[in-house]
Motif scaffolding. Structure first.
Motif, PDB file in Angstrom:
ATOM      1  N   TYR A  28       0.858  -1.201   0.000  1.00 59.69           N
ATOM      2  CA  TYR A  28       0.000   0.000   0.000  1.00 59.69           C
ATOM      3  C   TYR A  28       0.884   1.237   0.000  1.00 59.69           C
ATOM      4  CZ  TYR A  28       0.313  -0.851   5.141  1.00 59.69           C
ATOM      5  OH  TYR A  28       0.717  -1.118   6.426  1.00 59.69           O
ATOM      6  N   THR A  29       0.407   2.263  -0.697  1.00 59.95           N
ATOM      7  CA  THR A  29       1.263   3.421  -0.952  1.00 59.95           C
ATOM      8  C   THR A  29       0.505   4.729  -0.776  1.00 59.95           C
ATOM      9  OG1 THR A  29       0.750   2.844  -3.241  1.00 59.95           O
ATOM     10  CG2 THR A  29       2.990   2.425  -2.525  1.00 59.95           C
ATOM     11  N   VAL A  30       1.281   5.772  -0.540  1.00 54.08           N
ATOM     12  CA  VAL A  30       0.679   7.081  -0.307  1.00 54.08           C
ATOM     13  C   VAL A  30       0.206   7.685  -1.635  1.00 54.08           C
ATOM     14  CG1 VAL A  30       1.072   9.413   0.624  1.00 54.08           C
ATOM     15  CG2 VAL A  30       2.227   7.447   1.657  1.00 54.08           C
ATOM     16  N   LYS A  31       1.091   7.672  -2.643  1.00 52.87           N
ATOM     17  CA  LYS A  31       0.756   8.378  -3.884  1.00 52.87           C
ATOM     18  C   LYS A  31       0.335   7.464  -5.021  1.00 52.87           C
ATOM     19  CE  LYS A  31       3.295  12.534  -2.736  1.00 52.87           C
ATOM     20  NZ  LYS A  31       4.707  12.779  -2.508  1.00 52.87           N
ATOM     21  N   LYS A  32       1.358   6.890  -5.719  1.00 57.37           N
ATOM     22  CA  LYS A  32       0.931   6.131  -6.899  1.00 57.37           C
ATOM     23  C   LYS A  32       0.739   4.645  -6.595  1.00 57.37           C
ATOM     24  CE  LYS A  32       5.229   4.771  -8.947  1.00 57.37           C
ATOM     25  NZ  LYS A  32       6.315   4.866  -9.830  1.00 57.37           N
ATOM     26  N   ASP A  67       7.469   5.726   1.429  1.00 53.87           N
ATOM     27  CA  ASP A  67       6.392   6.006   0.465  1.00 53.87           C
ATOM     28  C   ASP A  67       5.277   4.978   0.545  1.00 53.87           C
ATOM     29  OD1 ASP A  67       7.902   8.145  -0.928  1.00 53.87           O
ATOM     30  OD2 ASP A  67       9.257   6.482  -1.419  1.00 53.87           O
ATOM     31  N   GLY A  68       5.547   3.904   1.251  1.00 54.76           N
ATOM     32  CA  GLY A  68       4.536   2.860   1.348  1.00 54.76           C
ATOM     33  C   GLY A  68       5.001   1.760   2.271  1.00 54.76           C
ATOM     34  N   ALA A  69       4.156   0.728   2.362  1.00 54.07           N
ATOM     35  CA  ALA A  69       4.471  -0.409   3.226  1.00 54.07           C
ATOM     36  C   ALA A  69       3.764  -1.619   2.655  1.00 54.07           C
ATOM     37  CB  ALA A  69       4.014  -0.118   4.651  1.00 54.07           C
ATOM     38  N   GLU A  70       3.788  -2.713   3.405  1.00 52.87           N
ATOM     39  CA  GLU A  70       3.054  -3.897   2.960  1.00 52.87           C
ATOM     40  C   GLU A  70       2.569  -4.618   4.197  1.00 52.87           C
ATOM     41  OE1 GLU A  70       5.055  -7.298   2.993  1.00 52.87           O
ATOM     42  OE2 GLU A  70       5.980  -6.074   4.559  1.00 52.87           O
ATOM     43  N   ASN A  71       1.355  -5.108   4.115  1.00 56.48           N
ATOM     44  CA  ASN A  71       0.774  -5.818   5.250  1.00 56.48           C
ATOM     45  C   ASN A  71      -0.516  -6.503   4.825  1.00 56.48           C
ATOM     46  OD1 ASN A  71       0.473  -6.652   8.007  1.00 56.48           O
ATOM     47  ND2 ASN A  71       1.556  -4.789   8.609  1.00 56.48           N
ATOM     48  N   ASN A  72      -1.147  -7.177   5.791  1.00 58.49           N
ATOM     49  CA  ASN A  72      -2.451  -7.782   5.493  1.00 58.49           C
ATOM     50  C   ASN A  72      -3.534  -6.715   5.705  1.00 58.49           C
ATOM     51  OD1 ASN A  72      -3.152  -7.811   8.390  1.00 58.49           O
ATOM     52  ND2 ASN A  72      -1.571  -9.386   8.500  1.00 58.49           N
ATOM     53  N   PRO A  73      -4.707  -6.879   5.063  1.00 57.61           N
ATOM     54  CA  PRO A  73      -5.745  -5.836   5.182  1.00 57.61           C
ATOM     55  C   PRO A  73      -6.165  -5.503   6.615  1.00 57.61           C
ATOM     56  CG  PRO A  73      -6.194  -7.226   3.290  1.00 57.61           C
ATOM     57  CD  PRO A  73      -5.042  -7.871   4.012  1.00 57.61           C
ATOM     58  N   PRO A  74      -6.369  -6.489   7.528  1.00 57.02           N
ATOM     59  CA  PRO A  74      -6.774  -6.085   8.879  1.00 57.02           C
ATOM     60  C   PRO A  74      -5.757  -5.183   9.593  1.00 57.02           C
ATOM     61  CG  PRO A  74      -7.332  -8.374   8.539  1.00 57.02           C
ATOM     62  CD  PRO A  74      -6.490  -7.960   7.354  1.00 57.02           C
ATOM     63  N   SER A  75      -4.466  -5.374   9.338  1.00 58.20           N
ATOM     64  CA  SER A  75      -3.478  -4.506   9.992  1.00 58.20           C
ATOM     65  C   SER A  75      -3.421  -3.135   9.324  1.00 58.20           C
ATOM     66  CB  SER A  75      -2.092  -5.156   9.981  1.00 58.20           C
ATOM     67  OG  SER A  75      -2.119  -6.331  10.745  1.00 58.20           O
ATOM     68  N   PHE A  76      -3.580  -3.099   8.015  1.00 54.44           N
ATOM     69  CA  PHE A  76      -3.663  -1.838   7.262  1.00 54.44           C
ATOM     70  C   PHE A  76      -4.818  -0.998   7.824  1.00 54.44           C
ATOM     71  CE2 PHE A  76      -5.630   0.088   3.263  1.00 54.44           C
ATOM     72  CZ  PHE A  76      -4.717   1.122   3.127  1.00 54.44           C
ATOM     73  N   TYR A  77      -5.900  -1.696   8.142  1.00 56.46           N
ATOM     74  CA  TYR A  77      -7.087  -1.007   8.636  1.00 56.46           C
ATOM     75  C   TYR A  77      -6.966  -0.616  10.103  1.00 56.46           C
ATOM     76  CZ  TYR A  77     -11.942  -0.166   9.955  1.00 56.46           C
ATOM     77  OH  TYR A  77     -13.087   0.398  10.437  1.00 56.46           O
ATOM     78  N   SER A  78      -6.642  -1.585  10.962  1.00 56.89           N
ATOM     79  CA  SER A  78      -6.759  -1.298  12.397  1.00 56.89           C
ATOM     80  C   SER A  78      -5.683  -0.331  12.880  1.00 56.89           C
ATOM     81  CB  SER A  78      -6.773  -2.581  13.233  1.00 56.89           C
ATOM     82  OG  SER A  78      -5.512  -3.176  13.200  1.00 56.89           O
ATOM     83  N   ASN A  79      -4.578  -0.224  12.153  1.00 57.90           N
ATOM     84  CA  ASN A  79      -3.592   0.789  12.534  1.00 57.90           C
ATOM     85  C   ASN A  79      -3.762   2.098  11.777  1.00 57.90           C
ATOM     86  OD1 ASN A  79      -2.257  -1.150  14.282  1.00 57.90           O
ATOM     87  ND2 ASN A  79      -0.641   0.400  14.271  1.00 57.90           N
ATOM     88  N   ARG A  80      -4.840   2.197  11.063  1.00 60.88           N
ATOM     89  CA  ARG A  80      -5.260   3.424  10.377  1.00 60.88           C
ATOM     90  C   ARG A  80      -4.253   3.918   9.332  1.00 60.88           C
ATOM     91  NH1 ARG A  80      -9.745   4.556  13.073  1.00 60.88           N
ATOM     92  NH2 ARG A  80     -10.147   6.426  11.893  1.00 60.88           N
TER      93      ARG A  80
END
Ligand code: GCU
Length: 334
Positions: free
Chosen positions: A161-165, A215-228
């Protein structure tokens, strides 16, 4: 005689202080003077499905032990990063931790296996490993370095997941700083894909993204979500490059001091938590994907093949290392 009195006073004081210290150490592992407390630290938020599973474990443990064993959970990295918690377990300074297997590879190289990109074909293949021979071998292997594994917890598949592109092909990673876990394999993977890996603890990541350190990171969707992280990153690309599970660890020095009965309660309630969480995971993943879309995130579904092709030389090289035989065993599972 002043001297003698002073000496006696000194002895009295120091034994008093000593007695107090001993009392303190003992009371740390006891509740109300009757039962026992086990402290568990982890880095996720309280609404995360993994945390909910740990709460389930605490409840089961309380029921099985009729209240004599209490599992106290400290979420959100309160007791330190994953690497720090692992180190505390080795010393017996912390009883339990729930960590991703990624930072564990620094302590036991075999755990690198779970970071091998595109090794697992799907969920079922991965679960066959977690609950089968290989998974169990690795859980027990941890006791050699003071870290006994109790069970694996589902952490799905990791994606960028990334901030810009958005990341639609590996070429899009070029020149991007991507936060990775404290793991050599994760570093190599992002490098192989053309990005610049930046190791950072999970707790520091929100600020890191917000301040443009990455500029970005990688993770599973629940962690992407719960850490906002979705508040900062508006593109999630489901390339699902790795299935890195979570693992529940107990300090080997602590484990050895538990009675066989308590050990059994702990192991059983850990297994029940894993089962509980496995069901919850699917449901929560679907739920959070919808939720982030509502928050203005675009969820992309890139073709995974170019990503898998790009990391193939890295995986081929790993075949020649000590984990090569494990890779082969996993690939050969039906
Ligand atoms: C996953 C895992 C966490 C870990 C995180 C990370 O979400 O469940 O335990 O901290 O990845 O990327 O560091």
């Amino acid at each position: 005689s002043y001297l003698l009195a002073g000496f006696l006073l000194g002895v009295l004081l120091s034994t008093g202080v000593f007695a107090l210290c001993v009392r303190h150490v003992n009371s740390e592992r006891q509740n109300n003077g009757t039962g026992m407390i086990l402290k568990l630290g982890h880095s996720l938020d309280q609404q995360h499905p993994v945390h909910l599973a740990l709460e389930h474990m605490a409840q089961r443990l309380q029921e099985k032990s009729a209240g004599s064993v209490e599992l106290q959970i400290f979420p959100n990295g309160q007791l330190g990063s994953e690497t720090e918690c692992i180190e505390q377990l080795q010393r017996g300074a912390l009883d339990m931790t729930k960590t991703s297997t990624a930072p564990l590879e620094g302590f036991l190289p075999e755990f690198a296996i779970f970071g091998v990109p595109y090794l697992f074909r799907d969920d079922a293949h991965a679960w066959q490993v977690y609950t089968g021979e290989i998974g169990n071998e690795l859980l027990l292997k941890g006791s050699e370095v003071g870290l006994r594994g109790l069970c694996y917890l589902d952490a799905g598949a990791r994606s960028f997941y990334t901030v810009k592109k958005p990341i639609l092909t590996p070429n899009d990673l070029k020149g991007l700083k991507i936060r990775v876990q404290e793991s050599q394999t994760a570093m190599e993977m992002v490098e192989a894909l053309g990005g610049s890996p930046t190791p950072m603890s999970f707790g520091e990541l929100y600020t890191g993204l917000q301040q443009g350190m990455v500029d970005g990171a990688e993770n599973n969707p629940p962690s992407f979500y719960s850490n906002r992280h979705f508040e900062v990153c508006k593109h999630l690309s489901l390339d699902e490059h790795a299935r890195v599970p979570d693992i529940l660890l107990i300090s080997e020095p602590v484990w050895k001091n538990l009675s066989p009965q308590v050990q059994q309660w702990v192991k059983e309630s850990a297994d029940e938590a894993a089962e509980f969480q496995r069901k919850l995971w699917q449901e929560k993943t679907a739920e959070v994907l919808q939720a982030v879309e509502q928050q203005g995130v675009t969820v992309h579904h890139p073709d995974k093949l170019p990503f898998a092709q790009r990391v193939k030389p890295m995986v081929d090289k790993l075949q020649e290392t000590p984990i090569g035989s494990l890779i082969k065993r996993i690939q050969e599972l039906p």
